[in-house]
Write a protein that holds these residues in place. Sequence first.
Motif, PDB file in Angstrom:
ATOM      1  N   ASP A  59      -4.697   2.694   3.951  1.00 53.75           N
ATOM      2  CA  ASP A  59      -3.872   1.943   3.012  1.00 53.75           C
ATOM      3  C   ASP A  59      -4.149   2.411   1.592  1.00 53.75           C
ATOM      4  OD1 ASP A  59      -2.492   0.105   1.512  1.00 53.75           O
ATOM      5  OD2 ASP A  59      -3.232  -1.642   2.600  1.00 53.75           O
TER       6      ASP A  59
ATOM      7  N   GLU B 211      -3.588   1.041  -1.060  1.00 46.91           N
ATOM      8  CA  GLU B 211      -4.084  -0.044  -1.906  1.00 46.91           C
ATOM      9  C   GLU B 211      -5.612  -0.138  -1.910  1.00 46.91           C
ATOM     10  OE1 GLU B 211      -2.072  -3.493  -0.414  1.00 46.91           O
ATOM     11  OE2 GLU B 211      -0.395  -3.245  -1.787  1.00 46.91           O
TER      12      GLU B 211
ATOM     13  N   TRP C 201      -7.842   0.935  -5.033  1.00 46.82           N
ATOM     14  CA  TRP C 201      -7.963   0.201  -6.291  1.00 46.82           C
ATOM     15  C   TRP C 201      -8.932  -0.969  -6.211  1.00 46.82           C
ATOM     16  CZ3 TRP C 201      -6.228   4.163  -8.203  1.00 46.82           C
ATOM     17  CH2 TRP C 201      -5.095   4.807  -7.714  1.00 46.82           C
TER      18      TRP C 201
ATOM     19  N   ILE D 111       7.236  -4.532  -1.044  1.00 49.48           N
ATOM     20  CA  ILE D 111       6.511  -4.355   0.212  1.00 49.48           C
ATOM     21  C   ILE D 111       6.886  -5.520   1.110  1.00 49.48           C
ATOM     22  CG2 ILE D 111       4.230  -4.205   1.276  1.00 49.48           C
ATOM     23  CD1 ILE D 111       3.241  -3.250  -1.571  1.00 49.48           C
TER      24      ILE D 111
ATOM     25  N   ASN E 134       5.076  -4.164  -5.686  1.00 49.89           N
ATOM     26  CA  ASN E 134       4.003  -3.169  -5.578  1.00 49.89           C
ATOM     27  C   ASN E 134       3.234  -2.978  -6.886  1.00 49.89           C
ATOM     28  OD1 ASN E 134       5.900  -1.822  -7.115  1.00 49.89           O
ATOM     29  ND2 ASN E 134       5.967   0.019  -5.845  1.00 49.89           N
TER      30      ASN E 134
ATOM     31  N   TYR F   6       0.570  -4.196  -7.988  1.00 47.15           N
ATOM     32  CA  TYR F   6      -0.883  -4.082  -7.835  1.00 47.15           C
ATOM     33  C   TYR F   6      -1.274  -3.006  -6.806  1.00 47.15           C
ATOM     34  CZ  TYR F   6      -0.950  -8.517 -10.340  1.00 47.15           C
ATOM     35  OH  TYR F   6      -0.778  -9.507 -11.282  1.00 47.15           O
ATOM     36  N   SER F   7      -0.313  -2.193  -6.410  1.00 52.08           N
ATOM     37  CA  SER F   7      -0.555  -1.226  -5.336  1.00 52.08           C
ATOM     38  C   SER F   7      -0.625   0.213  -5.812  1.00 52.08           C
ATOM     39  CB  SER F   7       0.558  -1.337  -4.282  1.00 52.08           C
ATOM     40  OG  SER F   7       0.685  -2.666  -3.819  1.00 52.08           O
TER      41      SER F   7
ATOM     42  N   ASP G 282       5.064   5.775  -1.025  1.00 47.68           N
ATOM     43  CA  ASP G 282       4.055   4.908  -1.624  1.00 47.68           C
ATOM     44  C   ASP G 282       4.388   3.484  -1.213  1.00 47.68           C
ATOM     45  OD1 ASP G 282       2.233   6.486  -3.009  1.00 47.68           O
ATOM     46  OD2 ASP G 282       3.354   6.479  -4.883  1.00 47.68           O
ATOM     47  N   PRO G 283       3.455   2.544  -1.348  1.00 48.00           N
ATOM     48  CA  PRO G 283       3.822   1.148  -1.107  1.00 48.00           C
ATOM     49  C   PRO G 283       4.998   0.743  -2.005  1.00 48.00           C
ATOM     50  CG  PRO G 283       1.435   1.378  -1.284  1.00 48.00           C
ATOM     51  CD  PRO G 283       2.020   2.701  -1.686  1.00 48.00           C
TER      52      PRO G 283
ATOM     53  N   SER H 154       9.250   0.342   1.247  1.00 47.34           N
ATOM     54  CA  SER H 154       8.293   1.332   1.743  1.00 47.34           C
ATOM     55  C   SER H 154       8.868   2.306   2.761  1.00 47.34           C
ATOM     56  CB  SER H 154       7.075   0.623   2.352  1.00 47.34           C
ATOM     57  OG  SER H 154       6.419  -0.161   1.374  1.00 47.34           O
TER      58      SER H 154
END
Length: 343
Positions: free
Chosen positions: A121, A123, A126, A213, A223, A225-226, A300-301, A324
């Motif tokens: 993932d 994500e 981060w 997402i 997204n 925060y992704s 990407d997400p 996505s």
Amino acid sequence: MKLENLLRKIESVQQKIQFSGTIFTKQGTDSLASISFGYSNRSEKIENEVNTKYGIASGCKVFTAIAICQLIEKGELSFDSKLQNCLPFEFPHFDENITVHHLLTHTSGIPDYFDEEVMNDFEELWIKTPMYHIRNLQDFLPLFKNEEMKYPAGAKFQYNNSGYILLGLIIEQITGMSFSEYVETNIFQRAGMLDSGYFEMDALPAKTAIGYIDFSDGTWKTNIYSLPVKGGSDGGAYVTAPDMMKLWESLTNYKLLSESITKQMLTPHAHEVEGLSYGYGIWIEKNDEEVSKYLLMGYDPGVNFHAAFYPKRDLKIVVCVNTSKGAYDMISGIEEVLALSNS
């Protein structure tokens, strides 16, 4: 009749997968389809339009490759230039034989900051390094510069985002410009891509699609925060579908590079296991030793993108999506109707 079948197929795919995005298809100078579905902003119910700006993830590695080729044309660099001679940063475990060619073709062997053998993932990246700190190319370096090589330089193809971060840093080192400024000035403006840019996710301009997402229970999240706040030389630009069409046209008509270096860029240099080859920043599909398709892809997400050029037909397809997935299904359906499987 074929045009009617094409539009019916697009509608059918959209209904089947709830496609959200824009499709733009041209053959020569004739537009075959220009159609959008879904919302660029679900909360406000703002619909996607042909001139909506979409994130394209890794689809913009082609911009980095074009920029590097422009600098090579000017004599500022060569495909054989060594990484260690191009940048002032320390890479304690990197092979001293890594060249610009290796970085362009994903054959450098350096560690990827998003290693799919370690994490599934995007994500997950981060958790230790918050995405809101990633606004410049140098911000990516701590994610990979002290890691061990994956294999010797030139040994094999393995898709690698870190290599394109380094290419962007080389562009900055040579030009004294930020990577995004260089691309916007020397590629987007020259190609007439006036609605495209490297926008920050917390300061998006008007008519920019938010990435979504979706979850199996019908819920969703954005997204924001992704992904890194600002995209870089490995991905993250925003384009409109018509602007991406202008990129294809400018590249293949030699408005961005000379004919000779464009042909080098569009030559298969590395081979991926699934049958595709890779040039510089671009995927290449061959049929009986003849190129049937050039392809850009981004995942990407909350972001999905495919753009294809079929040289025998002078046909170009751009599919921008603000979820996505969906681009592959849509472009496959278009290929089916236009009988492009072996063209």
